[in-house]
Design an enzyme around this catalytic site. Structure first.
Site, mmCIF file in Angstrom:
data_model
loop_
_atom_site.group_PDB
_atom_site.id
_atom_site.type_symbol
_atom_site.label_atom_id
_atom_site.label_comp_id
_atom_site.label_asym_id
_atom_site.label_seq_id
_atom_site.Cartn_x
_atom_site.Cartn_y
_atom_site.Cartn_z
ATOM 1 N N GLY A 158 0.872 -1.178 0.000
ATOM 2 C CA GLY A 158 0.000 0.000 0.000
ATOM 3 C C GLY A 158 0.898 1.213 0.000
ATOM 4 O O GLY A 158 1.851 1.287 -0.765
ATOM 5 N N HIS A 172 4.779 -8.423 -4.506
ATOM 6 C CA HIS A 172 3.465 -8.779 -3.951
ATOM 7 C C HIS A 172 3.132 -10.242 -4.219
ATOM 8 O O HIS A 172 2.514 -10.549 -5.242
ATOM 9 C CB HIS A 172 2.377 -7.914 -4.611
ATOM 10 C CG HIS A 172 2.408 -6.483 -4.216
ATOM 11 N ND1 HIS A 172 1.616 -5.974 -3.208
ATOM 12 C CD2 HIS A 172 3.126 -5.452 -4.685
ATOM 13 C CE1 HIS A 172 1.866 -4.678 -3.079
ATOM 14 N NE2 HIS A 172 2.774 -4.338 -3.960
ATOM 15 N N ILE A 192 5.221 -3.552 -7.746
ATOM 16 C CA ILE A 192 4.483 -2.300 -7.964
ATOM 17 C C ILE A 192 5.174 -1.204 -7.152
ATOM 18 O O ILE A 192 4.995 -1.116 -5.933
ATOM 19 C CB ILE A 192 2.997 -2.428 -7.526
ATOM 20 C CG1 ILE A 192 2.334 -3.620 -8.216
ATOM 21 C CG2 ILE A 192 2.246 -1.133 -7.823
ATOM 22 C CD1 ILE A 192 0.944 -3.945 -7.707
ATOM 23 N N ARG A 193 5.987 -0.409 -7.826
ATOM 24 C CA ARG A 193 6.724 0.662 -7.144
ATOM 25 C C ARG A 193 7.324 0.170 -5.816
ATOM 26 O O ARG A 193 7.118 0.770 -4.748
ATOM 27 C CB ARG A 193 5.826 1.880 -6.925
ATOM 28 C CG ARG A 193 5.434 2.546 -8.258
ATOM 29 C CD ARG A 193 4.380 3.617 -8.096
ATOM 30 N NE ARG A 193 4.797 4.695 -7.200
ATOM 31 C CZ ARG A 193 5.699 5.622 -7.476
ATOM 32 N NH1 ARG A 193 6.303 5.616 -8.642
ATOM 33 N NH2 ARG A 193 5.984 6.565 -6.629
ATOM 34 N N ARG A 239 12.682 3.770 -0.911
ATOM 35 C CA ARG A 239 11.313 3.622 -1.426
ATOM 36 C C ARG A 239 11.248 3.885 -2.929
ATOM 37 O O ARG A 239 12.030 4.661 -3.472
ATOM 38 C CB ARG A 239 10.380 4.606 -0.724
ATOM 39 C CG ARG A 239 10.214 4.321 0.739
ATOM 40 C CD ARG A 239 9.336 5.359 1.382
ATOM 41 N NE ARG A 239 8.019 5.391 0.765
ATOM 42 C CZ ARG A 239 7.241 6.460 0.745
ATOM 43 N NH1 ARG A 239 7.647 7.592 1.255
ATOM 44 N NH2 ARG A 239 6.051 6.398 0.180
ATOM 45 N N GLU A 255 0.873 -11.897 -2.896
ATOM 46 C CA GLU A 255 -0.586 -12.086 -2.773
ATOM 47 C C GLU A 255 -1.323 -11.753 -4.059
ATOM 48 O O GLU A 255 -2.524 -11.955 -4.165
ATOM 49 C CB GLU A 255 -1.126 -11.246 -1.595
ATOM 50 C CG GLU A 255 -1.299 -9.756 -1.825
ATOM 51 C CD GLU A 255 -0.002 -8.939 -1.869
ATOM 52 O OE1 GLU A 255 1.099 -9.532 -1.863
ATOM 53 O OE2 GLU A 255 -0.102 -7.707 -1.944
ATOM 54 N N CYS A 300 6.134 -5.384 0.373
ATOM 55 C CA CYS A 300 6.251 -4.066 -0.250
ATOM 56 C C CYS A 300 6.171 -2.938 0.789
ATOM 57 O O CYS A 300 7.108 -2.759 1.547
ATOM 58 C CB CYS A 300 5.202 -3.946 -1.352
ATOM 59 S SG CYS A 300 5.747 -2.849 -2.659
HETATM 60 N N1 GLN Z 1 5.568 2.863 -2.992
HETATM 61 C C1 GLN Z 1 4.939 2.391 -1.794
HETATM 62 C C2 GLN Z 1 5.569 3.014 -0.562
HETATM 63 O O1 GLN Z 1 6.574 3.604 -0.644
HETATM 64 C C3 GLN Z 1 5.013 0.890 -1.710
HETATM 65 C C4 GLN Z 1 4.316 0.280 -2.908
HETATM 66 C C5 GLN Z 1 3.557 -0.963 -2.634
HETATM 67 O O2 GLN Z 1 3.339 -1.369 -1.505
HETATM 68 N N2 GLN Z 1 3.126 -1.568 -3.706
HETATM 69 O O3 GLN Z 1 5.024 2.907 0.496
#
Ligand code: GLN
Length: 194
Positions: free
Chosen positions: A50, A172, A136-137, A109, A174, A82
């Site tokens: 998240g 991820h 994802i990022r 991050r 999940e 993540c």
């Molecule tokens: N970019 C989010 C963060 O820095 C982490 C991304 C994710 O959980 N998919 O908190």
């Protein structure tokens, strides 16, 4: 066995579905009351992906940061994916404060990514096998302490690691059909309970 899932924000429902598939009871931890009510019979805790800054703020606002930190330091098995990994890190590059700060890793991050920060690959994970990985990022683990074991790397970057009762991934697990990393975590929880 019951596993708590931090449900303040982010991809917590997806973790619930995986645990469901594996026949493991889960409970959403949305506030301090939830945590205190279930703490004594939790075998483990999952921290989802998240936005780590939002989750960190909610943990502080709801006075959950210290009790969760203490539980982890006392041995509660925890699985951070993540943003969950970022919550556990002792140091976050370019940020003054860490959040739970229980795991001996330094993270950066939004640093791990090709194709605008999101991509899919497959790689070998120690003790688990070859698994699908959805990024994802995600964060990069830029350095780690002696007690931290590297479980998986992609493009020479660490994407999964474990330190005692703490398991983390930059990706991820999940979000794919593969449940093997969750099975690995459940095993950690079972071993701890014995
Ligand atoms: N970019 C989010 C963060 O820095 C982490 C991304 C994710 O959980 N998919 O908190």
């Amino acid at each position: 066995m019951k596993i708590g899932i931090l449900a303040l924000q982010g991809a917590f429902e997806e973790h619930e579905k995986v645990l469901d598939k594996l026949g493991v009871t889960s409970v959403e931890i949305r506030n301090l009351d939830d945590f205190q009510q279930h703490q004594s019979d939790l075998s483990g805790l999952i921290m989802p992906g998240g936005e780590s800054t939002t989750m960190g703020k909610l943990l502080r606002d709801q006075q959950m940061l210290l009790p969760i930190r203490e539980a982890i330091l006392s041995g509660l098995p925890v699985f951070g994916t993540c943003a969950g990994l970022i919550l556990l890190a002792k140091e976050i590059i370019s940020q003054e404060e860490s959040h739970l700060g229980t795991m001996d890793i330094v993270v950066e991050r939004n640093a791990y990514g090709r194709q605008l920060g999101s991509f899919y690959t497959e790689a070998e994970c120690k003790g688990v096998g070859k698994i699908p990985m959805t990024f994802i990022r995600g964060p990069i683990i830029s350095s780690l302490g002696e007690g931290v074991e590297i479980l998986a790397t992609v493009d020479d970057q660490i994407v999964a690691a474990q330190e005692k009762n703490m398991l983390v991934t930059s990706f991820h697990p999940e979000l794919t059909d593969d449940v093997s990393l969750h099975q690995y975590f459940i095993k950690m929880c079972k071993e701890k309970r014995q």
